[in-house]
Design an enzyme around this catalytic site. Structure first.
Site, short mmCIF file in Angstrom:
data_model
loop_
_atom_site.label_atom_id
_atom_site.label_comp_id
_atom_site.label_asym_id
_atom_site.label_seq_id
_atom_site.Cartn_x
_atom_site.Cartn_y
_atom_site.Cartn_z
N HIS A 49 0.86 -1.23 0.06
CA HIS A 49 0.08 0.06 -0.14
C HIS A 49 0.88 1.07 -0.03
O HIS A 49 2.14 1.31 0.57
CB HIS A 49 -1.05 0.06 1.25
CG HIS A 49 -2.15 -0.74 0.90
ND1 HIS A 49 -2.76 -1.31 2.02
CD2 HIS A 49 -2.90 -1.22 -0.06
CE1 HIS A 49 -4.09 -2.01 1.46
NE2 HIS A 49 -3.97 -1.90 0.09
N HIS A 59 1.06 3.85 13.38
CA HIS A 59 0.03 3.97 12.26
C HIS A 59 -1.27 4.38 12.67
O HIS A 59 -2.44 3.69 12.66
CB HIS A 59 0.05 2.45 11.66
CG HIS A 59 -0.48 2.25 10.23
ND1 HIS A 59 -1.99 2.25 10.07
CD2 HIS A 59 0.12 2.66 9.10
CE1 HIS A 59 -2.06 2.03 8.79
NE2 HIS A 59 -0.90 2.32 8.10
N HIS A 73 -4.31 -8.58 6.28
CA HIS A 73 -5.10 -7.25 5.64
C HIS A 73 -5.41 -7.37 4.32
O HIS A 73 -5.92 -8.22 3.93
CB HIS A 73 -3.73 -6.24 5.63
CG HIS A 73 -3.83 -4.79 5.34
ND1 HIS A 73 -4.85 -4.03 6.22
CD2 HIS A 73 -3.32 -4.00 4.61
CE1 HIS A 73 -4.94 -2.73 5.84
NE2 HIS A 73 -4.01 -2.65 4.96
N ASP A 107 1.07 3.91 1.58
CA ASP A 107 1.46 4.79 2.63
C ASP A 107 2.88 4.05 3.35
O ASP A 107 3.23 4.60 4.41
CB ASP A 107 0.13 5.19 3.45
CG ASP A 107 -0.14 3.83 4.16
OD1 ASP A 107 -0.51 2.73 3.20
OD2 ASP A 107 -0.92 3.58 5.30
N HIS A 108 3.20 2.95 2.84
CA HIS A 108 4.23 2.22 3.34
C HIS A 108 5.51 1.87 2.45
O HIS A 108 6.70 1.55 2.89
CB HIS A 108 3.83 0.89 3.73
CG HIS A 108 2.71 0.65 4.91
ND1 HIS A 108 3.07 0.58 6.09
CD2 HIS A 108 1.38 1.02 4.85
CE1 HIS A 108 2.16 0.71 6.94
NE2 HIS A 108 1.06 0.92 6.28
#
Length: 308
Positions: A64, A269, A140, A66-67
Site C-alpha cells: 500500500h 500507524h 490485511h 503509505d508504506h
C-alpha cells in the site's frame, strides 16, 4: 553491542503536516535496517542525521502506498555515495514489480546491487552471524507480513578468577575462551569454555507489526520481544471500521503486548482522524489493558538494552 530504534513516521493512510507515514529504522551497531518506507522517510532520516546511505536491508510489510512511497527517493539518493555493498529489499508479492517499475519509469541511476526477495511463506528472510530476521503472515486487505529481528544467545559471563585457577594466562587465550574455543593452559591441559563461562545469556528481539486484523498467532510470533512496534489505528468505539479495513484497535495492540510478555511496546500507524492532541484516546485505551503501553511519535529514539 548497541541496539536502538528510530520512529521515522507514525501515521497511517496520509501524511499530515505534523506526522509522517509509518517507517522505523533499527540500528544495531553498524547495521541499519529499515522497516517500511512511507512518504517523509527521508525527511526524518536527515533530521536525525542518520547515516541512512548505509542501510543494509529494507523490510516492507505490504505494497500500500503509505508504506512504500518513500522508497524511490532512498534508492536514488543512495547512488550519490560510493556504495558497493548490495541493498536487500524484502516484502510480499509485487514489491519486486514496484521496485523494477520505479527504476524504469524514473530512469534511476543505480550504482550498487539491489537484491529484491519476495516472501510467500513464513520464513527467515535475512540473517547475519549472530541474528536473523523472520517474516510472518498478517491479515490485511492485501498480502501483508510482520517481522521480528532476533539475536542469538550470547556466551555466559566470563569468570577471570576461574580462568586464573585453571592456569590460563591473561591475554589472547581468555578471548578465545570467551568466543567459545578450547585452549591449552600453562600445563598443557585442555580448558573448555564452559569451565570459565556462566550460563548463556539471551539476545534481544525487535518486532514490527502493522496493518492487520487481530490474530492470536501474532502473539506467538512477537513473544518475549524487548521492543514491539504495533499498530493501534483506531479506538475501540470504531472496532467495526477497524474490522472492515482490516486494522487493529489500540486495545488489541495492548492485548498482544500483554499476552506476548513484551518488555516495551509503542503504538504506531494512527488514523489521520486523530490529531496529536487526541492521541491520548488511543493511549488511555491501550493502557487500560497494558499499563506500560506508549505512543510513538515522529523521530522518537528508543534504546533497546540487554536484560542482563
Amino acid at each position: 553491542m548497541n541496539m536502538e530504534a528510530f520512529i521515522l513516521g507514525c501515521g497511517g493512510m496520509m501524511p499530515l503536516p505534523y506526522r509522517h507515514l509509518t517507517s522505523v529504522l533499527l540500528r544495531r551497531d553498524g547495521d541499519l535496517f529499515l522497516f517500511d518506507g512511507g512518504e517523509g522517510t527521508q525527511v526524518s532520516l536527515r533530521r536525525l542525521n542518520l547515516k541512512w546511505k548505509k542501510i543494509d536491508a529494507i523490510f516492507i510489510s505490504h505494497t500500500h502506498a503509505d508504506h512504500i512511497t518513500g522508497l524511490p527517493g532512498i534508492l536514488m539518493l543512495s547512488s550519490q555515495v560510493d556504495r558497493t555493498e548490495p541493498l536487500y529489499i524484502y516484502g510480499p508479492p509485487k514489491i519486486k514489480e514496484y521496485i523494477e517499475t520505479s527504476r524504469r519509469v524514473l530512469d534511476m541511476y543505480i550504482n550498487y546491487p539491489i537484491i529484491v526477495k519476495e516472501i510467500t511463506a513464513p520464513c527467515v528472510v535475512h540473517s547475519g552471524k549472530d541474528y536473523y530476521v523472520r517474516a510472518f503472515p498478517l491479515d490485511h486487505t492485501k498480502t501483508c507480513v510482520g517481522y521480528t529481528l532476533e539475536e542469538m544467545d550470547r556466551p555466559g559471563e566470563f569468570n577471570p578468577e576461574k580462568a586464573r585457577e585453571l592456569k590460563v594466562p591473561v591475554g589472547p587465550l581468555w578471548s578465545q575462551l570467551q568466543n567459545g574455543f578450547e585452549v591449552q593452559n600453562e600445563e598443557g591441559q585442555t580448558i573448555k569454555p564452559e569451565q570459565v563461562l556462566g550460563k548463556k545469556r539471551s539476545g534481544r528481539k525487535f518486532s514490527f507489526v502493522t496493518d492487520t486484523l487481530f490474530k492470536p498467532s501474532i502473539i506467538d510470533e512477537v513473544r518475549g520481544s524487548d521492543f514491539l512496534v504495533c499498530e493501534g489505528m483506531f479506538e475501540d468505539a470504531l472496532i467495526d471500521q477497524a474490522k472492515e479495513k482490516k486494522h487493529m484497535t489500540a486495545k488489541q495492540a495492548a492485548t498482544i503486548a500483554k499476552e506476548a510478555d513484551v518488555r516495551r511496546m509503542v503504538l504506531i500507524h494512527y488514523s489521520p482522524r486523530y490529531t496529536d492532541k487526541e492521541l491520548h484516546i488511543l493511549l488511555e485505551e491501550a493502557q487500560s489493558i497494558w499499563p506500560k503501553a506508549e505512543l510513538s511519535h515522529d523521530r522518537m529514539h528508543i534504546e533497546i538494552p540487554y536484560i542482563d
